[in-house]
Motif scaffolding. Structure first.
Motif, PDB file in Angstrom:
ATOM      1  N   SER A   1     -25.169  74.752 -30.491  1.00 33.25           N
ATOM      2  CA  SER A   1     -25.427  75.403 -31.838  1.00 33.25           C
ATOM      3  C   SER A   1     -26.805  76.231 -31.635  1.00 33.25           C
ATOM      4  CB  SER A   1     -25.381  74.319 -32.741  1.00 33.25           C
ATOM      5  OG  SER A   1     -25.696  75.132 -34.049  1.00 33.25           O
ATOM      6  N   LEU A   2     -27.739  75.582 -30.817  1.00 33.64           N
ATOM      7  CA  LEU A   2     -29.114  76.073 -30.980  1.00 33.64           C
ATOM      8  C   LEU A   2     -28.791  77.224 -30.197  1.00 33.64           C
ATOM      9  CD1 LEU A   2     -31.260  73.103 -30.945  1.00 33.64           C
ATOM     10  CD2 LEU A   2     -30.700  74.613 -32.917  1.00 33.64           C
ATOM     11  N   VAL A   3     -28.318  77.262 -28.750  1.00 37.05           N
ATOM     12  CA  VAL A   3     -28.288  78.271 -27.797  1.00 37.05           C
ATOM     13  C   VAL A   3     -27.604  79.493 -28.596  1.00 37.05           C
ATOM     14  CG1 VAL A   3     -27.271  78.958 -25.889  1.00 37.05           C
ATOM     15  CG2 VAL A   3     -28.237  76.684 -25.792  1.00 37.05           C
ATOM     16  N   ASP A   4     -26.539  79.077 -29.500  1.00 40.14           N
ATOM     17  CA  ASP A   4     -25.775  80.344 -30.141  1.00 40.14           C
ATOM     18  C   ASP A   4     -26.688  81.250 -30.875  1.00 40.14           C
ATOM     19  OD1 ASP A   4     -23.550  81.822 -30.565  1.00 40.14           O
ATOM     20  OD2 ASP A   4     -23.267  80.792 -32.565  1.00 40.14           O
ATOM     21  N   VAL A   5     -27.440  80.412 -31.901  1.00 40.36           N
ATOM     22  CA  VAL A   5     -28.405  81.436 -32.621  1.00 40.36           C
ATOM     23  C   VAL A   5     -29.549  81.830 -31.747  1.00 40.36           C
ATOM     24  CG1 VAL A   5     -27.703  79.919 -34.566  1.00 40.36           C
ATOM     25  CG2 VAL A   5     -29.803  79.202 -33.390  1.00 40.36           C
ATOM     26  N   ALA A   6     -29.953  81.120 -30.888  1.00 38.86           N
ATOM     27  CA  ALA A   6     -31.116  81.715 -30.097  1.00 38.86           C
ATOM     28  C   ALA A   6     -30.601  83.192 -29.371  1.00 38.86           C
ATOM     29  CB  ALA A   6     -31.414  80.685 -29.121  1.00 38.86           C
ATOM     30  N   GLY A   7     -29.393  83.194 -29.226  1.00 36.50           N
ATOM     31  CA  GLY A   7     -28.785  84.416 -28.326  1.00 36.50           C
ATOM     32  C   GLY A   7     -28.638  85.400 -29.313  1.00 36.50           C
ATOM     33  N   GLY A   8     -29.059  85.217 -30.901  1.00 26.75           N
ATOM     34  CA  GLY A   8     -28.614  86.206 -31.691  1.00 26.75           C
ATOM     35  C   GLY A   8     -27.619  86.238 -32.784  1.00 26.75           C
ATOM     36  N   SER A   9     -26.899  85.045 -32.589  1.00 28.64           N
ATOM     37  CA  SER A   9     -25.981  84.870 -33.604  1.00 28.64           C
ATOM     38  C   SER A   9     -26.552  84.233 -35.011  1.00 28.64           C
ATOM     39  CB  SER A   9     -24.742  83.950 -33.303  1.00 28.64           C
ATOM     40  OG  SER A   9     -24.107  84.550 -32.169  1.00 28.64           O
ATOM     41  N   PRO A  10     -26.320  84.908 -36.063  1.00 31.00           N
ATOM     42  CA  PRO A  10     -26.937  84.407 -37.423  1.00 31.00           C
ATOM     43  C   PRO A  10     -26.240  83.146 -37.724  1.00 31.00           C
ATOM     44  CG  PRO A  10     -25.334  86.158 -37.896  1.00 31.00           C
ATOM     45  CD  PRO A  10     -25.451  86.216 -36.660  1.00 31.00           C
ATOM     46  N   PRO A  11     -27.201  82.311 -38.226  1.00 34.91           N
ATOM     47  CA  PRO A  11     -26.590  80.739 -38.576  1.00 34.91           C
ATOM     48  C   PRO A  11     -25.644  81.042 -39.730  1.00 34.91           C
ATOM     49  CG  PRO A  11     -29.044  80.963 -38.635  1.00 34.91           C
ATOM     50  CD  PRO A  11     -28.751  82.277 -38.426  1.00 34.91           C
ATOM     51  N   GLY A  12     -24.524  80.371 -39.570  1.00 36.88           N
ATOM     52  CA  GLY A  12     -23.328  80.644 -40.201  1.00 36.88           C
ATOM     53  C   GLY A  12     -22.736  79.345 -40.624  1.00 36.88           C
ATOM     54  N   LEU A  13     -21.473  79.402 -40.954  1.00 39.55           N
ATOM     55  CA  LEU A  13     -20.570  78.412 -41.332  1.00 39.55           C
ATOM     56  C   LEU A  13     -20.302  77.307 -40.302  1.00 39.55           C
ATOM     57  CD1 LEU A  13     -18.518  77.475 -43.978  1.00 39.55           C
ATOM     58  CD2 LEU A  13     -16.677  78.358 -42.604  1.00 39.55           C
ATOM     59  N   THR A  14     -20.143  77.625 -39.166  1.00 39.25           N
ATOM     60  CA  THR A  14     -19.853  76.630 -37.971  1.00 39.25           C
ATOM     61  C   THR A  14     -20.961  75.987 -37.850  1.00 39.25           C
ATOM     62  OG1 THR A  14     -20.122  78.539 -36.477  1.00 39.25           O
ATOM     63  CG2 THR A  14     -18.000  77.911 -36.984  1.00 39.25           C
ATOM     64  N   HIS A  15     -22.393  76.760 -37.823  1.00 47.14           N
ATOM     65  CA  HIS A  15     -23.557  76.048 -37.563  1.00 47.14           C
ATOM     66  C   HIS A  15     -23.673  74.945 -38.424  1.00 47.14           C
ATOM     67  CE1 HIS A  15     -23.731  80.002 -35.713  1.00 47.14           C
ATOM     68  NE2 HIS A  15     -24.425  79.233 -34.630  1.00 47.14           N
ATOM     69  N   GLY A  16     -23.576  74.996 -39.772  1.00 44.33           N
ATOM     70  CA  GLY A  16     -23.741  74.056 -40.740  1.00 44.33           C
ATOM     71  C   GLY A  16     -22.634  72.853 -40.575  1.00 44.33           C
ATOM     72  N   LEU A  17     -21.616  73.363 -40.207  1.00 45.62           N
ATOM     73  CA  LEU A  17     -20.317  72.257 -39.898  1.00 45.62           C
ATOM     74  C   LEU A  17     -20.739  71.440 -38.931  1.00 45.62           C
ATOM     75  CD1 LEU A  17     -17.765  70.954 -40.383  1.00 45.62           C
ATOM     76  CD2 LEU A  17     -16.934  72.893 -38.857  1.00 45.62           C
ATOM     77  N   ALA A  18     -21.443  72.026 -37.693  1.00 44.91           N
ATOM     78  CA  ALA A  18     -21.996  71.154 -36.689  1.00 44.91           C
ATOM     79  C   ALA A  18     -23.223  70.483 -36.886  1.00 44.91           C
ATOM     80  CB  ALA A  18     -22.525  72.183 -35.451  1.00 44.91           C
ATOM     81  N   ALA A  19     -24.118  70.643 -37.909  1.00 49.89           N
ATOM     82  CA  ALA A  19     -25.239  69.823 -38.269  1.00 49.89           C
ATOM     83  C   ALA A  19     -24.475  68.655 -39.073  1.00 49.89           C
ATOM     84  CB  ALA A  19     -25.983  70.743 -39.141  1.00 49.89           C
ATOM     85  N   VAL A  20     -23.457  68.781 -40.010  1.00 46.65           N
ATOM     86  CA  VAL A  20     -22.911  67.881 -40.738  1.00 46.65           C
ATOM     87  C   VAL A  20     -22.343  66.875 -39.813  1.00 46.65           C
ATOM     88  CG1 VAL A  20     -21.114  67.270 -42.637  1.00 46.65           C
ATOM     89  CG2 VAL A  20     -22.791  69.256 -42.699  1.00 46.65           C
ATOM     90  N   TYR A  21     -21.540  67.359 -38.677  1.00 44.22           N
ATOM     91  CA  TYR A  21     -20.796  66.735 -37.862  1.00 44.22           C
ATOM     92  C   TYR A  21     -21.711  65.716 -37.001  1.00 44.22           C
ATOM     93  CZ  TYR A  21     -17.823  65.044 -34.206  1.00 44.22           C
ATOM     94  OH  TYR A  21     -17.311  64.325 -32.979  1.00 44.22           O
ATOM     95  N   LEU A  22     -22.754  66.440 -36.700  1.00 43.65           N
ATOM     96  CA  LEU A  22     -23.706  65.517 -36.039  1.00 43.65           C
ATOM     97  C   LEU A  22     -24.163  64.412 -36.638  1.00 43.65           C
ATOM     98  CD1 LEU A  22     -25.367  65.340 -33.168  1.00 43.65           C
ATOM     99  CD2 LEU A  22     -27.040  66.667 -34.174  1.00 43.65           C
ATOM    100  N   GLY A  23     -24.680  64.866 -37.839  1.00 44.14           N
ATOM    101  CA  GLY A  23     -25.420  63.851 -38.683  1.00 44.14           C
ATOM    102  C   GLY A  23     -24.442  62.505 -38.850  1.00 44.14           C
ATOM    103  N   GLY A  24     -23.073  62.876 -39.188  1.00 48.93           N
ATOM    104  CA  GLY A  24     -22.014  61.842 -39.397  1.00 48.93           C
ATOM    105  C   GLY A  24     -21.758  60.989 -38.102  1.00 48.93           C
ATOM    106  N   THR A  25     -21.700  61.697 -37.262  1.00 48.36           N
ATOM    107  CA  THR A  25     -21.463  60.715 -35.860  1.00 48.36           C
ATOM    108  C   THR A  25     -22.681  59.929 -35.451  1.00 48.36           C
ATOM    109  OG1 THR A  25     -22.253  62.707 -34.406  1.00 48.36           O
ATOM    110  CG2 THR A  25     -19.941  62.445 -34.854  1.00 48.36           C
ATOM    111  N   VAL A  26     -23.839  60.446 -35.697  1.00 51.07           N
ATOM    112  CA  VAL A  26     -25.158  59.489 -35.547  1.00 51.07           C
ATOM    113  C   VAL A  26     -25.145  58.368 -36.351  1.00 51.07           C
ATOM    114  CG1 VAL A  26     -27.728  59.317 -35.259  1.00 51.07           C
ATOM    115  CG2 VAL A  26     -26.207  61.600 -34.359  1.00 51.07           C
ATOM    116  N   ALA A  27     -24.920  58.741 -37.628  1.00 50.39           N
ATOM    117  CA  ALA A  27     -25.301  57.649 -38.604  1.00 50.39           C
ATOM    118  C   ALA A  27     -24.013  56.741 -38.404  1.00 50.39           C
ATOM    119  CB  ALA A  27     -25.222  58.437 -39.997  1.00 50.39           C
ATOM    120  N   PHE A  28     -22.925  56.977 -38.275  1.00 46.75           N
ATOM    121  CA  PHE A  28     -21.572  56.233 -38.475  1.00 46.75           C
ATOM    122  C   PHE A  28     -21.149  55.737 -37.300  1.00 46.75           C
ATOM    123  CE2 PHE A  28     -21.814  58.237 -42.628  1.00 46.75           C
ATOM    124  CZ  PHE A  28     -21.665  57.198 -43.399  1.00 46.75           C
TER     125      PHE A  28
END
Length: 199
Positions: free
Chosen positions: A59-86
């Motif tokens: 996700s970070l490589v994608d935005v570092a390469g010029g992609s604007p933060p979007g729906l999928t980056h937010g989804l990736a963040a939520v998914y990561l939070g869920g898997t780490v916490a649960f």
């Protein structure tokens, strides 16, 4: 659908990470209880968090390469939070059932239903959700920092493709708080009274 996935490869990666989580979990527990290969089991289960590292890195490589933060980056963040916490709880839940089914382990305990134990359980589960919320926001903040877009005003979150997830999970966390730990604390369920048939 095909165009959406081709334009948003992070969605495919999120799906792959979800599948990978369960595959590694099943393989690790099978190695432990069916093959009695405890070292292999440990290695497989330790690979589960690696999926989270792969996802956030992509996700970070994608935005570092010029992609604007979007729906999928937010989804990736939520998914990561869920898997780490649960994630640890899910592994423990599956381990108890594998042990019971294949290694004559004790019957897995059920969540408490009454009294102080029920109240403590609801607060503990909600605290995991709060941790997931915090991790998701942290990853979104990191993504915005890498992309150089900054953080929009909270009132603008719902209109922002990535930060819209912040609005969604905040509402979900508040509903969970009111409907479960707070409600259970204020009105803890009591065990049904038993009738003494000999009395």
């Amino acid at each position: 659908m095909g165009d959406f996935l081709s334009d948003n490869p992070l969605v495919l990666l999120i799906g792959a990470c979800e599948v990978g989580f369960w595959v590694l979990l099943a393989a690790g527990l099978a190695a432990r209880y069916l093959l009695r290969a405890h070292r292999l089991s440990t290695v497989l289960l330790l690979l589960v968090p690696v999926l989270d590292v792969v996802l956030v890195s992509a996700s970070l490589v994608d935005v570092a390469g010029g992609s604007p933060p979007g729906l999928t980056h937010g989804l990736a963040a939520v998914y990561l939070g869920g898997t780490v916490a649960f994630g640890h709880s899910m592994i423990r839940w599956a381990d108890a059932r594998f042990a019971h089914r294949f290694a004559a382990g004790p019957t897995p305990p059920r969540p408490p239903r009454y009294g102080a134990a029920k109240v403590a359980y609801e607060w503990r589960e909600w605290s995991k959700a709060a941790l997931a919320w915090g991790i998701a926001f942290g990853v979104m903040l990191l993504t915005a920092t890498v992309a150089g877009t900054g953080v929009p005003q909270p009132l603008d979150w719902s209109a922002d493709p990535m930060w819209g997830w912040g609005s969604r999970i905040t509402v979900g966390l508040l509903i969970w708080f009111v409907g479960w730990p707070l409600w259970t604390t204020l009105a803890p369920p009591r065990a049904p009274e038993t009738t003494d048939v000999n009395g």
